[in-house]
Motif scaffolding. Structure first.
Motif, mmCIF file in Angstrom:
data_model
loop_
_atom_site.group_PDB
_atom_site.id
_atom_site.type_symbol
_atom_site.label_atom_id
_atom_site.label_comp_id
_atom_site.label_asym_id
_atom_site.label_seq_id
_atom_site.Cartn_x
_atom_site.Cartn_y
_atom_site.Cartn_z
ATOM 1 N N THR A 298 46.748 71.701 -5.810
ATOM 2 C CA THR A 298 45.818 72.572 -5.095
ATOM 3 C C THR A 298 45.238 71.873 -3.865
ATOM 4 O O THR A 298 45.154 72.454 -2.777
ATOM 5 C CB THR A 298 44.673 73.002 -6.038
ATOM 6 O OG1 THR A 298 45.220 73.671 -7.165
ATOM 7 C CG2 THR A 298 43.717 73.935 -5.326
ATOM 8 N N ALA A 299 44.835 70.599 -4.054
ATOM 9 C CA ALA A 299 44.281 69.854 -2.917
ATOM 10 C C ALA A 299 45.327 69.573 -1.849
ATOM 11 O O ALA A 299 45.013 69.520 -0.655
ATOM 12 C CB ALA A 299 43.665 68.544 -3.417
ATOM 13 N N LEU A 300 46.579 69.407 -2.273
ATOM 14 C CA LEU A 300 47.644 69.070 -1.318
ATOM 15 C C LEU A 300 48.178 70.297 -0.577
ATOM 16 O O LEU A 300 48.580 70.193 0.591
ATOM 17 C CB LEU A 300 48.791 68.371 -2.042
ATOM 18 C CG LEU A 300 48.489 66.975 -2.608
ATOM 19 C CD1 LEU A 300 49.686 66.443 -3.372
ATOM 20 C CD2 LEU A 300 48.101 66.011 -1.494
ATOM 21 N N TYR A 301 48.188 71.471 -1.221
ATOM 22 C CA TYR A 301 48.837 72.636 -0.625
ATOM 23 C C TYR A 301 47.890 73.815 -0.417
ATOM 24 O O TYR A 301 47.888 74.437 0.647
ATOM 25 C CB TYR A 301 50.021 73.080 -1.497
ATOM 26 C CG TYR A 301 51.103 72.037 -1.598
ATOM 27 C CD1 TYR A 301 52.004 71.827 -0.559
ATOM 28 C CD2 TYR A 301 51.225 71.238 -2.736
ATOM 29 C CE1 TYR A 301 52.997 70.867 -0.642
ATOM 30 C CE2 TYR A 301 52.211 70.276 -2.836
ATOM 31 C CZ TYR A 301 53.098 70.092 -1.788
ATOM 32 O OH TYR A 301 54.069 69.129 -1.868
ATOM 33 N N PHE A 302 47.097 74.158 -1.450
ATOM 34 C CA PHE A 302 46.243 75.339 -1.349
ATOM 35 C C PHE A 302 45.151 75.161 -0.301
ATOM 36 O O PHE A 302 44.932 76.051 0.549
ATOM 37 C CB PHE A 302 45.616 75.644 -2.713
ATOM 38 C CG PHE A 302 44.629 76.769 -2.694
ATOM 39 C CD1 PHE A 302 45.067 78.088 -2.688
ATOM 40 C CD2 PHE A 302 43.259 76.522 -2.671
ATOM 41 C CE1 PHE A 302 44.160 79.134 -2.650
ATOM 42 C CE2 PHE A 302 42.356 77.563 -2.640
ATOM 43 C CZ PHE A 302 42.801 78.872 -2.642
ATOM 44 N N VAL A 303 44.450 74.040 -0.336
ATOM 45 C CA VAL A 303 43.346 73.816 0.612
ATOM 46 C C VAL A 303 43.834 73.817 2.061
ATOM 47 O O VAL A 303 43.248 74.514 2.912
ATOM 48 C CB VAL A 303 42.600 72.508 0.255
ATOM 49 C CG1 VAL A 303 41.571 72.171 1.323
ATOM 50 C CG2 VAL A 303 41.925 72.637 -1.110
ATOM 51 N N PRO A 304 44.886 73.070 2.420
ATOM 52 C CA PRO A 304 45.356 73.111 3.817
ATOM 53 C C PRO A 304 45.841 74.499 4.244
ATOM 54 O O PRO A 304 45.615 74.917 5.385
ATOM 55 C CB PRO A 304 46.504 72.100 3.837
ATOM 56 C CG PRO A 304 46.268 71.224 2.675
ATOM 57 C CD PRO A 304 45.642 72.082 1.638
ATOM 58 N N LEU A 305 46.496 75.211 3.333
ATOM 59 C CA LEU A 305 47.030 76.526 3.685
ATOM 60 C C LEU A 305 45.899 77.511 3.990
ATOM 61 O O LEU A 305 45.936 78.224 5.006
ATOM 62 C CB LEU A 305 47.896 77.051 2.532
ATOM 63 C CG LEU A 305 48.522 78.434 2.734
ATOM 64 C CD1 LEU A 305 49.447 78.419 3.942
ATOM 65 C CD2 LEU A 305 49.262 78.868 1.483
ATOM 66 N N VAL A 306 44.893 77.552 3.131
ATOM 67 C CA VAL A 306 43.766 78.461 3.357
ATOM 68 C C VAL A 306 42.990 78.049 4.607
ATOM 69 O O VAL A 306 42.578 78.902 5.411
ATOM 70 C CB VAL A 306 42.849 78.487 2.120
ATOM 71 C CG1 VAL A 306 41.616 79.338 2.383
ATOM 72 C CG2 VAL A 306 43.592 79.011 0.913
ATOM 73 N N TYR A 307 42.806 76.761 4.786
ATOM 74 C CA TYR A 307 42.089 76.264 5.978
ATOM 75 C C TYR A 307 42.817 76.684 7.247
ATOM 76 O O TYR A 307 42.183 77.144 8.218
ATOM 77 C CB TYR A 307 41.968 74.749 5.892
ATOM 78 C CG TYR A 307 41.183 74.126 7.029
ATOM 79 C CD1 TYR A 307 39.823 73.932 6.912
ATOM 80 C CD2 TYR A 307 41.803 73.739 8.204
ATOM 81 C CE1 TYR A 307 39.092 73.357 7.956
ATOM 82 C CE2 TYR A 307 41.095 73.170 9.245
ATOM 83 C CZ TYR A 307 39.732 72.985 9.109
ATOM 84 O OH TYR A 307 39.011 72.411 10.159
#
Length: 313
Positions: A298-307
């Motif tokens: 989640t920290a590697l993919y979800f956070v950057p994608l939403v940001y």
């Protein structure tokens, strides 16, 4: 409750007063008739088992006829004149603690849940029919109360986290990215708990709190790094946001992976060990490992994608 077939003896108090015989004489004679001659004891911790010599098996009624008891004047009377007996079922043992004696009830898997109103009503009805006072308590109910308090504390912590991050990031939507990672971690913890055959209890709830703390820390550092990179570029177009997100991914990749891998490796020996301590800690370990595994991705993919999707506009 365990019951056993028993002989129920009743001493006739009025007959004792009429013939001048004490109850202790009757009890002493009954012990002789029933063969209760104590030889020694077997002691094992707090359990004491008496060793008794039994007499020959005879008809109990005949024994009561032949057994005599003397009064204070020296006259002998048959024991059957002072004793009534019948056969029935009585409790095999009585349980007690500091609060007094109590009756234990074993609940099978096919009954309703222990916290349901239906089962509590049935127990109340049974207690009233047997002239008993009941109180439902135990580890299960205390754990349920502790879980409710833990959920409430977690909710307050999330609210405080939002306000603190809003002040730090100077944004109202960026803290939501961090908070939205929490359900993924909880979902991962529950999946691993289900696979491992554990339930949601105090230990697993504590493990979830620990896991969520690590997840939040990774997400905060990732968002903060992307903000710093974007601020250094002095642009906020789509290309600049992409570059800031990509650069933050390379910077934070190793620290996030190292944090997650070291935590998982440190907890893994508990799953391989046995004993009471390991069984108690197993739900905590499973919750941390399951949530942290999902939280890392989640920290590697979800956070950057939403940001990136929000910041590019």
């Amino acid at each position: 409750m365990e019951e056993e077939s028993s002989m129920i003896l009743t001493i006739k108090q009025q007959e004792l007063l009429r013939y001048g015989i004490s109850p202790s004489q009757i009890i002493s004679q009954l012990e002789r008739v029933l063969g209760n001659y104590k030889i020694s004891e077997l002691k094992q911790f707090a359990i004491i088992t008496p060793i008794v010599l039994e007499t020959d098996q005879k008809a109990f009624a005949e024994l009561l006829k032949t057994a005599k008891v003397r009064n204070s004047e020296g006259k002998s009377y048959a024991l059957r004149n002072f004793v009534e007996y019948e056969w029935g079922n009585r409790l095999k043992k009585i349980s007690a603690d500091v609060s007094g004696s109590y009756f234990s009830i074993n609940l099978t898997e096919d009954v309703v849940q222990p916290n349901s109103e239906e089962l509590i009503s049935d127990i109340d009805q049974w207690a009233n029919q047997n002239s008993l006072i009941q109180k439902i308590s135990g580890r299960y109910f205390s754990d349920q109360e502790n879980l409710k308090e833990l959920v409430f504390i977690l909710f307050i912590s999330v609210v405080l986290l939002y306000f603190i991050l809003s002040a730090q990031f100077e944004s109202f939507w960026q803290p939501l990215i961090v908070i939205f990672t929490l359900p993924f971690g909880i979902m991962g913890a529950m999946i691993v708990l289900w696979i491992g055959g554990s339930s949601i209890n105090i230990m697993s709830a504590i493990g979830m709190v620990v896991m969520l703390g690590i997840m939040v820390n990774d997400a905060i550092l990732k968002v903060d790094t992307m903000n710093r990179n974007l601020k250094a570029l002095e642009k906020k177009d789509k290309e600049s946001v992409y570059e800031a997100v990509f650069s933050a991914g390379k910077i934070r990749l190793k620290p996030i992976l190292m944090t997650s891998i070291t935590t998982l490796l440190a907890l893994s020996p508990v799953l391989l060990s046995g004993g009471l301590g390991a069984e108690l800690q197993k739900p905590l370990v499973l919750a941390v490992m399951g949530g942290l595994t999902i939280g890392t991705f989640t920290a590697l993919y979800f956070v950057p994608l939403v940001y990136f999707q929000v910041q590019k506009f």
